[in-house]
Motif scaffolding. Structure first.
Motif, PDB file in Angstrom:
ATOM      1  N   HIS A 229       0.817  -1.220   0.000  1.00  0.00           N
ATOM      2  CA  HIS A 229       0.000   0.000   0.000  1.00  0.00           C
ATOM      3  C   HIS A 229       0.855   1.277   0.000  1.00  0.00           C
ATOM      4  O   HIS A 229       0.503   2.274  -0.649  1.00  0.00           O
TER       5      HIS A 229
ATOM      6  N   HIS B   3       1.108   4.362  -2.748  1.00  0.00           N
ATOM      7  CA  HIS B   3       1.041   5.822  -2.570  1.00  0.00           C
ATOM      8  C   HIS B   3       2.173   6.482  -3.350  1.00  0.00           C
ATOM      9  O   HIS B   3       1.985   7.508  -3.999  1.00  0.00           O
TER      10      HIS B   3
ATOM     11  N   SER C 110       1.030   9.858   5.069  1.00  0.00           N
ATOM     12  CA  SER C 110      -0.321   9.300   5.199  1.00  0.00           C
ATOM     13  C   SER C 110      -0.720   9.274   6.667  1.00  0.00           C
ATOM     14  O   SER C 110      -0.062   9.885   7.514  1.00  0.00           O
TER      15      SER C 110
ATOM     16  N   ASP D 208      -6.731   7.048   0.186  1.00  0.00           N
ATOM     17  CA  ASP D 208      -6.707   5.654  -0.258  1.00  0.00           C
ATOM     18  C   ASP D 208      -7.640   5.389  -1.447  1.00  0.00           C
ATOM     19  O   ASP D 208      -8.805   5.789  -1.431  1.00  0.00           O
TER      20      ASP D 208
HETATM   21 ZN    ZN Z   1      -2.987   5.055   2.495  1.00  0.00          ZN
END
Ligand code: ZN
Ligand code: KG4
Length: 346
Positions: A114, A118, A139, A306
């Motif tokens: 993840h 990003h 984040s 997200d």
């Molecule tokens: Zn994230």
């Protein structure tokens, strides 16, 4: 498969956004995001509820993503999903669903980190950063400054030693009674506030010049609220001014370190991604670097927080840049129990 178009169906369920996207190679055709509102009243994400909400909605959202992209499930020839880091139950829903679709269609399955997603969300735009570039990821759970030498050749220059940037926004918003998630709310209040109202500390760590620390800023906001009789006054002007001064301290910390690294490594292309990159003051502050000859890449708002499109584009680059089959088609892959980034595997 490299010569023909790769139609990717991508899933993101690592926290409280259920998202499904369809891409043709690195071009996003659809990107449906459902932000679960259930958690707002609790002031944070309730993990078990997040998993159940993903489970309830993932089939519908997949159908909507395919329809918006003008595709049928049989047009898909690659599946991608977040495999780590995240809330284990939440990741598990998207990952299991994705693997079963890949097995049914008999197409490759690409698992995606993840945080890497990003980083590569900055490639969704037509104008793409050139290697080597600096990547700042900010984040809710991570803050990383990375030297990106090539696709998936990353050198982590710095990380947070305590809170993530987004976490600091969320915690300070809570102290101010603004609600969750805090970042967008602080951003909004700060736009009417004075950045010079109070000097919250800009952290400089002696041991590593590229590491970050945000817990000092957060604690100093707490002490300031106590000393200023905040609970009694609580005027909107006071809230706006605190938000602006706090936000300035966080963004200035990020800006100073990024600029230092850009100068040291002689780099002109800088990407900023992750939820906090949606911040308007961050965009304004880093935007000024364009006048100094730097190129700043910040994803569009829907790709900052997200989303599954960033999972799809990362899977695409992983697939076309890898000769190693372990990066894809691993339908036996299990969910990784680590809630935060495993630096060794980044
Ligand atoms: Zn994230
Ligand atoms: O990347 P993201 O959507 O999820 C994680 O992977 O954590 O980031 C969420 C974080 C939250 O802490 C949220 O408060 C913050 O991004 N955020 C913002 C803004 N929009 C979202 N922070 C500052 N200003 C914003 N406009």
């Amino acid at each position: 498969m490299q010569d023909k178009k790769i139609n990717i169906l991508a899933f993101e369920t690592s926290c409280d956004e259920t998202s499904v996207a369809v891409l043709e190679n690195d071009r996003v055709l659809s990107n449906i995001i459902l932000s679960q509102e259930y958690h707002i009243k609790f002031g944070g994400v309730v993990p078990e509820v997040a998993s159940r909400e993903h489970l309830k909605r993932i089939t519908d959202i997949t159908a909507s993503a395919l329809e918006k992209a003008g595709m049928k499930i049989n047009d898909i020839n690659m599946i991608a999903a977040t495999s780590e880091p995240g809330l284990i139950g939440a990741v598990l829903i998207g990952l299991s669903f994705a693997k079963s679709v890949a097995a049914t269609l008999n197409v490759p399955f690409v698992h995606v980190n993840h945080i890497q997603a990003h980083l590569y969300s900055s490639f969704i735009k037509d104008t793409k950063p050139e290697f080597p570039f600096l990547g700042l990821i900010v984040s809710g759970g991570h803050t990383l400054l990375i030297l990106v030498e090539d696709f998936f050749k990353h050198k982590i220059l710095g990380t947070t030693v305590d809170d993530a940037a987004g976490e600091a926004f969320d915690k300070v918003a809570k102290m101010l009674g603004l609600g969750y998630p805090g970042g967008p709310l602080i951003d909004k209040h700060a736009s009417d506030g004075d950045i010079n109202f109070h000097k919250f500390p800009i952290s400089r760590l002696k041991d590593s010049k590229y590491n970050f620390s945000f817990s000092g800023i957060k604690t100093s906001v707490l002490y300031f609220l106590r000393s200023s009789n905040f609970q009694e006054i609580k005027s909107s002007k006071l809230i706006n001014d605190i938000c602006a001064s706090f936000q300035h301290a966080v963004i200035k910390t990020l800006y100073d370190k990024v600029l230092l690294a850009a100068k040291e490594y002689g780099i002109k292309d800088i990407t900023i991604s992750g939820g906090v990159s949606a911040n308007s003051y961050l965009k304004k502050t880093f935007g000024k670097l364009e006048d100094k000859g730097y190129r700043i890449f910040i994803p569009e708002l829907i790709y900052s927080t997200d989303n599954a499109a960033m999972i799809g584009i990362t899977a695409y680059y992983k697939y076309i840049n890898s000769q190693d089959k372990k990066y894809f088609d691993d339908k036996s892959l299990n969910v990784n129990a680590r809630p935060r980034l495993d630096f060794a595997n980044f």
